[in-house]
Design a protein around this motif. Sequence first.
Motif, mmCIF file in Angstrom:
data_model
loop_
_atom_site.group_PDB
_atom_site.id
_atom_site.type_symbol
_atom_site.label_atom_id
_atom_site.label_comp_id
_atom_site.label_asym_id
_atom_site.label_seq_id
_atom_site.Cartn_x
_atom_site.Cartn_y
_atom_site.Cartn_z
ATOM 1 N N GLY A 159 0.769 -1.046 0.059
ATOM 2 C CA GLY A 159 -0.045 0.064 -0.003
ATOM 3 C C GLY A 159 0.786 1.379 0.123
ATOM 4 N N THR B 223 14.961 -1.420 2.475
ATOM 5 C CA THR B 223 13.987 -2.781 2.659
ATOM 6 C C THR B 223 14.665 -3.869 2.877
ATOM 7 N N GLY C 42 14.090 1.036 6.844
ATOM 8 C CA GLY C 42 12.762 0.203 6.538
ATOM 9 C C GLY C 42 12.108 0.740 5.504
HETATM 10 O O1 KG4 Z 1 11.161 -3.076 4.948
HETATM 11 P P1 KG4 Z 1 9.830 -3.421 4.147
HETATM 12 O O2 KG4 Z 1 10.434 -3.804 2.813
HETATM 13 O O3 KG4 Z 1 9.525 -4.944 4.695
HETATM 14 C C1 KG4 Z 1 9.433 -5.109 5.934
HETATM 15 O O4 KG4 Z 1 8.004 -4.976 6.308
HETATM 16 O O5 KG4 Z 1 10.057 -5.736 6.583
HETATM 17 O O6 KG4 Z 1 8.782 -2.706 4.317
HETATM 18 C C2 KG4 Z 1 7.512 -2.879 3.473
HETATM 19 C C3 KG4 Z 1 6.625 -1.594 4.025
HETATM 20 C C4 KG4 Z 1 5.276 -1.878 3.437
HETATM 21 O O7 KG4 Z 1 4.330 -1.915 4.458
HETATM 22 C C5 KG4 Z 1 5.104 -0.851 2.343
HETATM 23 O O8 KG4 Z 1 3.821 -0.320 2.383
HETATM 24 C C6 KG4 Z 1 5.919 0.342 2.999
HETATM 25 O O9 KG4 Z 1 7.100 -0.417 3.442
HETATM 26 N N1 KG4 Z 1 6.297 1.082 2.041
HETATM 27 C C7 KG4 Z 1 6.021 2.581 1.881
HETATM 28 C C8 KG4 Z 1 6.712 3.026 0.649
HETATM 29 N N2 KG4 Z 1 7.181 2.018 0.190
HETATM 30 C C9 KG4 Z 1 7.098 0.925 0.855
HETATM 31 N N3 KG4 Z 1 5.343 3.235 2.756
HETATM 32 C C10 KG4 Z 1 5.104 4.616 2.353
HETATM 33 N N4 KG4 Z 1 5.634 5.206 1.271
HETATM 34 C C11 KG4 Z 1 6.173 4.294 0.500
HETATM 35 N N5 KG4 Z 1 6.532 4.951 -0.572
#
Ligand code: KG4
Length: 361
Positions: free
Chosen positions: A185, A312, A280
Motif C-alpha cells: 500500500g 527494504t 525500513g
Molecule cells: O522494510 P520493508 O520492505 O519490509 C518489512 O516490512 O520488513 O517494508 C515494507 C513496508 C510496506 O508496509 C510498504 O507499504 C511500505 O514499507 N512502503 C512505503 C513506501 N514504500 C514501501 N510506505 C510509504 N511510502 C512508500 N513509498
Amino acid sequence: MAETLVLGIETSCDETAAAVVARSSEGRGRILSNVVLSQIDAHALFGGVVPEIAARAHVEALDDVIRAALADAGVALADLDAIAATAGPGLIGGVLVGLTTAKALAYATGKPLVAVNHLEGHALTARLTDAIDFPYLLLLVSGGHTQIVRVEGIGRYTRLGTTIDDALGEAFDKTAKLLALGYPGGPAVERMALDGNPARFPLPRPLLHRPEPDFSFSGLKTAVRQEAQAASPLSPQDVADLCASFQAAVADVIADRAGLALRRFAATMGDKIPTLVVAGGVAANKTIAARLETLAKSLGARLIVPPLKLCTDNGAMIAWAGAEHLALGLVDGLDAPARARWPLDGESEPVVGRGRLGAKV
Ligand code: KG4
Ligand code: ZN
C-alpha cells in the motif's frame, strides 16, 4: 588489507534474499552481490503476506537465490569466512527455511554460522553504506516494525520509542486496502497523495507532543475509514485527498516523535554532530523523508537514508551484520534457535499491540 567474506540469507517476511558482503579489518564494507526475489505477486491477491505461502515460496526459491548471489559475487562457498542468516524476528516458517539452510551450509563447509537479528541487520546497514561510527539514532519504519533505537555498538541497543499498535508500513497497507489501492500500500498511497489535498480531511495526529517518543497508528487508520465511509461513494479526487491527508498526519507524527528522540539523543552527544539513520520500506516515502531532512537540519543533525534497496529487506544487511559479529568473534552454534519474537533491546518492556510480523518489540 584483509577482508572477510560473508554470505547473508534473509527469509523472515516476503523477500527471499541472499548476498555476499566483504568487510575490511578497518570496518569498511563492500557489497559483492545482493539478490532479492520479491514474493509480492504471490501475496497481492490476499492484500497482505500469507505466512504459509511465504514459507513455501522461500523453500522453492532459496537455493537458486543463494547460487545467484555466489555467482554474482564470483565466489565459491569455500571462499567464505562465515554464513549468516536471519534467525528472527519474523514469520517463523520463513525464518526456519533460511536459518536451516544456513546451518546446513555451515555444517557442510565447516564455516562459522552467525544467527542474525533482522532488526540488527536494519540497524547496522548505515555502517555498511556510510561507514558511520557509534553511537547513532535509528528510526526503523517498515511493514513490521516502527521504533526509535539508540545504537551504541554491536549488540548494544536501547529502544527509546516504539509503536503501541500498528507498524507504520502496516498503517499505509491497511489504508490502501480500505481505499482499494492494492498491495503493497505504501507506494500506492504515496502516488495517489500527489494529486490530493492534505488539508481536506482533519485526521488525528496520535500521541503528538506526548512525553515519550512512542507511536500509535491504529486510531488514524480508523479515522480514515470513518472519513471514507462518510464521503462515499468515493471519487478519485476523494481517494487522493484521503491519501494526502493520511500522509500529512503521518508525517506530522513522525517529525514530532523523531524530533523528541533526536533532541534527547543530541543532548548526550556534547559537541559532536548527532546522526539520525532511517531504515525500513517507509523510508522510501518522499514526504516523510523530506520532513526528516528538515528536522535534522533544524537540529544540526546529520540524516542518513541508505539507498532504498538497502532500506527494504535484503541479504546484504544480514551478511553485513554477520561480518560485524564475526569481527568481534561473535559466532553461533548450530543449535541457534529460530525466533518469531526477538526484541533488539532485551531490556525493554514488551508493549501492548504488535506489528504485522507478530514481533512484539
Ligand atoms: O522494510 P520493508 O520492505 O519490509 C518489512 O516490512 O520488513 O517494508 C515494507 C513496508 C510496506 O508496509 C510498504 O507499504 C511500505 O514499507 N512502503 C512505503 C513506501 N514504500 C514501501 N510506505 C510509504 N511510502 C512508500 N513509498
Ligand atoms: Zn525488515
